[in-house]
Motif scaffolding. Structure first.
Motif, mmCIF file in Angstrom:
data_model
loop_
_atom_site.group_PDB
_atom_site.id
_atom_site.type_symbol
_atom_site.label_atom_id
_atom_site.label_comp_id
_atom_site.label_asym_id
_atom_site.label_seq_id
_atom_site.Cartn_x
_atom_site.Cartn_y
_atom_site.Cartn_z
ATOM 1 N N LEU A 120 -58.727 17.690 -22.756
ATOM 2 C CA LEU A 120 -59.152 16.551 -23.792
ATOM 3 C C LEU A 120 -60.081 17.161 -25.132
ATOM 4 N N TRP A 121 -61.253 16.454 -23.970
ATOM 5 C CA TRP A 121 -62.133 16.515 -24.817
ATOM 6 C C TRP A 121 -62.668 17.815 -25.973
ATOM 7 N N GLY A 122 -63.135 18.598 -24.765
ATOM 8 C CA GLY A 122 -62.792 20.975 -25.936
ATOM 9 C C GLY A 122 -61.753 20.596 -26.708
ATOM 10 N N GLY A 123 -60.847 19.937 -26.550
ATOM 11 C CA GLY A 123 -59.402 20.640 -27.823
ATOM 12 C C GLY A 123 -59.999 19.656 -28.947
ATOM 13 N N LEU A 124 -60.552 17.871 -28.934
ATOM 14 C CA LEU A 124 -60.152 17.956 -30.272
ATOM 15 C C LEU A 124 -61.476 18.145 -30.779
ATOM 16 N N PHE A 125 -62.799 17.997 -30.358
ATOM 17 C CA PHE A 125 -63.935 18.905 -30.706
ATOM 18 C C PHE A 125 -62.833 20.145 -31.653
ATOM 19 N N VAL A 126 -62.212 21.159 -30.540
ATOM 20 C CA VAL A 126 -62.292 22.376 -31.675
ATOM 21 C C VAL A 126 -61.277 21.974 -32.798
ATOM 22 N N THR A 127 -60.380 21.161 -32.234
ATOM 23 C CA THR A 127 -59.611 21.317 -33.084
ATOM 24 C C THR A 127 -60.263 20.256 -34.046
ATOM 25 N N GLY A 128 -61.223 19.382 -34.726
ATOM 26 C CA GLY A 128 -61.261 19.437 -35.713
ATOM 27 C C GLY A 128 -62.149 19.820 -36.668
ATOM 28 N N CYS A 129 -63.238 20.285 -35.642
ATOM 29 C CA CYS A 129 -63.908 21.287 -35.774
ATOM 30 C C CYS A 129 -63.121 22.648 -37.107
ATOM 31 N N GLY A 130 -62.216 23.352 -36.751
ATOM 32 C CA GLY A 130 -60.728 24.147 -37.166
ATOM 33 C C GLY A 130 -60.313 23.590 -37.864
ATOM 34 N N ALA A 131 -60.273 21.676 -38.121
ATOM 35 C CA ALA A 131 -59.211 21.823 -39.012
ATOM 36 C C ALA A 131 -60.473 21.268 -40.492
ATOM 37 N N ALA A 132 -61.494 21.081 -40.580
ATOM 38 C CA ALA A 132 -62.242 21.257 -41.218
ATOM 39 C C ALA A 132 -62.688 22.630 -41.984
ATOM 40 N N THR A 133 -62.693 23.322 -40.890
ATOM 41 C CA THR A 133 -63.061 24.211 -41.672
ATOM 42 C C THR A 133 -61.785 25.303 -42.466
ATOM 43 N N PHE A 134 -60.689 24.749 -42.477
ATOM 44 C CA PHE A 134 -59.138 24.675 -42.815
ATOM 45 C C PHE A 134 -59.638 24.166 -44.106
ATOM 46 N N TYR A 135 -59.951 23.048 -44.235
ATOM 47 C CA TYR A 135 -59.575 22.192 -45.189
ATOM 48 C C TYR A 135 -61.185 22.362 -46.323
ATOM 49 N N VAL A 136 -62.271 22.308 -46.228
ATOM 50 C CA VAL A 136 -63.378 22.188 -46.986
ATOM 51 C C VAL A 136 -62.773 23.535 -48.149
ATOM 52 N N PRO A 137 -63.377 24.637 -47.513
ATOM 53 C CA PRO A 137 -62.597 25.894 -48.537
ATOM 54 C C PRO A 137 -61.444 25.670 -49.782
ATOM 55 N N LEU A 138 -60.381 25.159 -49.184
ATOM 56 C CA LEU A 138 -59.348 24.788 -49.999
ATOM 57 C C LEU A 138 -59.803 23.736 -50.708
ATOM 58 N N ARG A 139 -59.998 22.640 -50.869
ATOM 59 C CA ARG A 139 -60.420 21.520 -51.153
ATOM 60 C C ARG A 139 -61.398 21.723 -52.738
ATOM 61 N N ALA A 140 -62.125 22.749 -52.295
ATOM 62 C CA ALA A 140 -63.147 23.099 -53.290
ATOM 63 C C ALA A 140 -62.952 24.354 -54.154
ATOM 64 N N PHE A 141 -62.340 25.110 -53.758
ATOM 65 C CA PHE A 141 -61.245 25.789 -54.404
ATOM 66 C C PHE A 141 -60.325 24.833 -55.912
ATOM 67 N N LEU A 142 -59.618 23.907 -54.879
ATOM 68 C CA LEU A 142 -58.910 23.276 -55.654
ATOM 69 C C LEU A 142 -59.035 22.618 -56.954
ATOM 70 N N VAL A 143 -60.796 22.030 -56.261
ATOM 71 C CA VAL A 143 -61.389 21.172 -57.515
ATOM 72 C C VAL A 143 -61.873 22.221 -58.731
ATOM 73 N N ASP A 144 -62.240 23.289 -58.242
ATOM 74 C CA ASP A 144 -63.082 23.826 -59.178
ATOM 75 C C ASP A 144 -61.726 24.950 -59.919
ATOM 76 N N GLN A 145 -60.556 25.026 -60.212
ATOM 77 C CA GLN A 145 -60.040 25.573 -60.652
ATOM 78 C C GLN A 145 -59.015 24.474 -61.125
ATOM 79 N N CYS A 146 -59.232 23.289 -61.433
ATOM 80 C CA CYS A 146 -58.582 22.789 -62.394
ATOM 81 C C CYS A 146 -59.253 22.196 -63.403
ATOM 82 N N PRO A 147 -58.721 22.548 -64.285
ATOM 83 C CA PRO A 147 -59.317 22.142 -65.699
ATOM 84 C C PRO A 147 -59.939 20.923 -66.176
ATOM 85 N N GLU A 148 -60.800 21.348 -66.916
ATOM 86 C CA GLU A 148 -61.596 19.837 -67.078
ATOM 87 C C GLU A 148 -61.196 18.272 -67.647
#
Length: 826
Positions: free
Chosen positions: A332-360
């Motif tokens: 349970l504890w390992g699954g919660l930690f790994v899931t959270g770590c993976g979700a952040a690794t999934f999300y951060v580049p996507l969000r940065a790419f989205l913000v960067d590519q939006c016209p000013e």
């Protein structure tokens, strides 16, 4: 406020403003989540006492996302119409007022008023979200956006974690002492006023940004969901990144609700529920925070989309651990930690790419639409978890369904981003196997076309250059290589440009167009891999490409790859043991050279100076060479004395000798495992370098013979120990017995003058000595079994050998060097 498209590196004032934005966002997130996770256990307490209603967690989850759906276009308009820093200032004041309203609701024991206050907190978050994300791009620009996003997300998750954990713990603690849920909730909420004041102070540190639009507010803006949604949807990169971000929020919302159900089941909604929810969500939040910070650091050179599939794989692993954990224990504890770590690794580049590519001028609007999409996914998660709970689906099965979703998302993203994923994995492996140290990376222009001209040592050179360069690099590659399946696939991953060696003009045009388009294009000017460790003749095609593209040339030099599996050391590629498993590689970039000034001689000189600096930076402990195990003869007393003397040398003098030995170790006359007969004189500098330092660096076995030994004695030693190489001083071998020495490939060291008949004999491999140092070396021609390989000479008739890579032609004034570095009499 700077123009984000004009300045690449953020200024000191930009970073101060970013710190204020980071602080304000963290305090805002802490306050929101503290209030939210005070109401969740309050609701379960009210249900347990018969004063509340079931499903309050689902109501709160819907109230969190509903404002994002209703007000998405309005929040986007606010971020474009007004200064983003002013929007954040107004939002900070609004949060203070709403928390005061929530404290009053708790004092009055009004759940309806408390829920209204909670809804207004969600409204406040909605209105500030596009302004916060857009302002970060304005402050940091594209280059540092992923780094800033990763740090921001990590700190926000820690703030959310703090709000969740402290609210649950405080509620349970106060409930035990007062046995009154209203009293347990009110005190901590009142204390949040101080945190709101700190958020206000943080906003004041942010520099004033400018408005990006003058469009007035109309009813059409407030109801422009479909119109704004279509403006994002028709742009595929923005659509896909927004969908990925939305998946993250839906996935996270589903995880939170399942955690709440698991805690309610375990504690039956009573005392301990709030603490259990806080601890479980806290562990997942720690994983998200750590994953966000690590992802931001890995993306410090730019947004690293190859991390997205990696995050998806971690999410799959984590949810599978949760599904099989049985709701407790390490799973349970390992699954919660790994899931959270993976979700952040999934999300951060996507969000940065989205913000960067939006016209000013549309960034606020498009980010508002992205928030709308994320919260539609959030509502879907609430409905899905409500249905699963209503039908009595076990928590383990709910986690299993999350694993299925993660598998689908990972497969989808990997299919969309195979090049980014494979490139990230490939470069990560290269950085792990080869400890790459980079010098002069800042010399590569941050914008515009650039031609990189590195030396060519091994089959992994392109990967090493890609790993060392701060900008993405494209490579020229012969068309016939593209036709080989595995080479072609790797080449496509690294955006190689196919050219035909038989159509030189077309190849030059293609390369010049790629450079003129603003790309960094790598051209190996030697046109082939070295099979001797030293540079081969530089072709002049890169000069025409530079002048045609009107772009600068940056010389680059790699040191330390000779001896690796992918180099020709030992007379073969790959089919050998490397000298060491994790080689230390140095990559040095030179100053940009204007296209109308660059020359072959300049490239050679930069390579030479870089090689000289590289070997001077390498160190070896003065005790590391004293092991006599590499000697095949009995350890002579003069050798032991030489070791003692070298141990006693000043560090600077010792390091100079090491640099000479390192340079000799990087050429092909010496191969790992060779048995070398060395004519030895203990008091000579060159003997110390060759006899004491060289063999532990290269891994050769050495047979020492004194300088006074006769030719017959040396031959006997060579035959007895079955040596592969012989290194002797000039005059040690007679012409009459030359045939007996031929199998041993002797290198003859001397102060050659140019008229000696030995220089004109086939099979004599001369090396020029000067000032106690070896200046040149020569060897048998390195033969490559590949029929397409070009001929590379190891020696030339009448030559005193080839210059060592650190030696300048100016150091041998009585000789002249040809295009391949071989010395001939003037």
């Amino acid at each position: 406020m700077r123009n984000e498209n004009e300045v690449i590196e953020p200024t000191r004032r930009n970073w101060i403003s970013y710190a204020g934005l980071l602080s304000m966002s963290a305090l805002n997130a802490f306050n929101d989540n503290f209030a939210r996770f005070t109401l969740v256990p309050l609701g379960t307490w009210l249900v347990s006492t018969g004063m509340g209603f079931t499903g309050i967690q689902h109501v709160l989850a819907l109230m969190m996302v509903l404002p994002f759906i209703l007000l998405a276009p309005t929040s986007g308009w606010l971020a474009d119409r007004f200064s983003k820093s002013r929007v954040l200032y107004w939002a900070a004041w609004m949060q203070l007022a709403v928390l005061a309203m929530m404290a009053a609701a708790l004092w009055l024991h009004s759940l309806v008023l408390a829920l209204l206050a909670f809804f207004l907190l969600a409204v406040q978050s909605t209105l500030m979200s596009p302004a916060k994300s857009g302002l970060m791009k304005e402050l940091l620009g594209s280059k540092r956006l992923a780094l800033g996003s990763g740090l921001m997300d990590g700190v926000l998750i820690l703030a959310i974690l703090g709000g969740q954990v402290f609210s649950g713990l405080f509620f349970d603690s106060r409930l035990r002492s007062s046995n009154d849920g209203w009293q347990a909730a009110m005190g901590p909420v009142v204390a949040l006023g101080g945190s709101c004041l700190l958020a206000l102070l943080s906003v004041m540190a942010i520099e004033r940004s400018r408005s990006r639009s003058s469009r007035p507010f109309t009813a059409g803006i407030a109801l422009g969901h479909v119109r704004d949604f279509s403006s994002l949807w028709r742009r595929k990169p923005l659509r896909l990144s927004a969908l990925g971000s939305a998946f993250f929020w839906g996935f996270g919302g589903l995880l939170n609700l399942i955690i709440i159900e698991a805690a309610e089941i375990r504690f039956d909604g009573g005392e301990g529920t709030g603490s259990a929810i806080s601890l479980m969500m806290g562990l997942a939040s720690v994983g998200i925070a750590l994953g966000s910070i690590i992802t931001g650091w890995l993306s410090r050179r730019g947004t690293e989309l190859g991390l997205i599939p990696v995050g998806g794989l971690l999410m799959v692993l984590g949810t599978l651990l949760l599904a099989f954990s049985g709701g407790s224990g390490a799973g349970l504890w390992g699954g919660l930690f790994v899931t959270g770590c993976g979700a952040a690794t999934f999300y951060v580049p996507l969000r940065a790419f989205l913000v960067d590519q939006c016209p000013e001028d549309e960034r606020g609007k498009l980010l508002g639409v992205s928030n709308l999409l994320s919260n539609l996914f959030g509502i879907s998660a609430v409905i899905a978890q409500f249905v699963m709970k209503a039908i009595g689906l076990p928590v383990a099965w709910q986690f299993g369904l999350m694993a299925v979703l993660a598998i689908w998302a990972t497969g989808f993203v990997t299919k969309l981003l195979p090049q980014h994923f494979l490139k990230f994995v490939g470069l990560s492996l290269i950085r792990s196997i080869y400890r790459i140290r980079v010098r002069g990376a800042e010399k590569i222009p941050e914008e515009g076309g650039v031609i990189l001209c590195p030396n060519h040592i091994s089959f992994v050179d392109a990967l090493v250059i890609s790993a060392a360069s701060p900008r993405p690099v494209r490579f020229l590659m012969a068309e016939q290589c593209f036709r080989r399946k595995w080479i072609g696939n790797i080449a496509r991953v690294f955006n190689a440009v196919p050219v035909s060696p038989t159509r030189a003009k077309e190849a030059i045009r293609i390369a010049a167009d790629e450079v003129a388009a603003g790309n960094v294009v790598c051209i190996f000017p030697e046109g082939q891999l070295t099979r001797s460790g030293a540079p081969v003749e530089i072709k002049r095609g890169f000069l025409m490409i530079a002048r045609k593209s009107k772009c600068p040339v940056v010389p680059a030099h790699m040191h330390g790859l000779w001896g690796s599996l992918a180099s020709f050391s030992g007379g073969r590629y790959f089919k050998k043991w490397p000298r060491k498993l994790a080689a230390g590689i140095q990559v040095a970039f030179g100053d940009p050279i204007p296209p109308d000034e660059v020359s072959v001689e300049q490239i050679k000189e930069v390579w030479r100076k870089s090689a000289e600096e590289s070997v001077s930076r390498e160190r070896i402990a003065q005790t590391a060479f004293s092991d006599p195990a590499t000697l095949l003869t009995d350890e002579p007393e003069d050798w032991r004395q030489a070791v003692r003397e070298m141990r006693a040398l000043p560090v600077e003098e010792f390091d100079k000798l090491v640099a000479e030995a390192r340079m000799l170790a990087s050429v092909a006359f010496w191969n790992r495992g060779d048995r070398v007969l060395l004519q030895w004189e203990a008091d000579e500098r060159l003997s110390r370098v060759l006899g004491v330092l060289l063999h532990p660096l290269v891994g050769v076995k050495v047979v020492l013979v004194p300088r006074s030994a006769s030719e017959a004695e040396m031959l006997r030693e060579a035959r007895e120990h079955v040596v592969d190489r012989v290194v002797v001083k000039r005059g040690a071998l007679s012409e009459e017995r030359w045939g007996e020495w031929m199998p041993y490939k002797p290198m003859v060291i001397g102060d050659w003058q140019g008229g000696e008949k030995e220089l004109f004999q086939e099979g004599v491999f001369p090396a020029l000595e000067g000032g106690g140092k070896l200046l040149t070396w020569s060897m048998p021609h390195p033969e490559d079994p590949n029929p397409l390989a070009l001929f590379q000479p190891g020696w030339k008739e009448g030559s005193a050998g080839r210059l060592l890579p650190t030696v300048s032609p100016d150091q041998v004034a009585s000789w002249q060097s040809d295009s391949e570095g071989f010395l001939f009499p003037r």
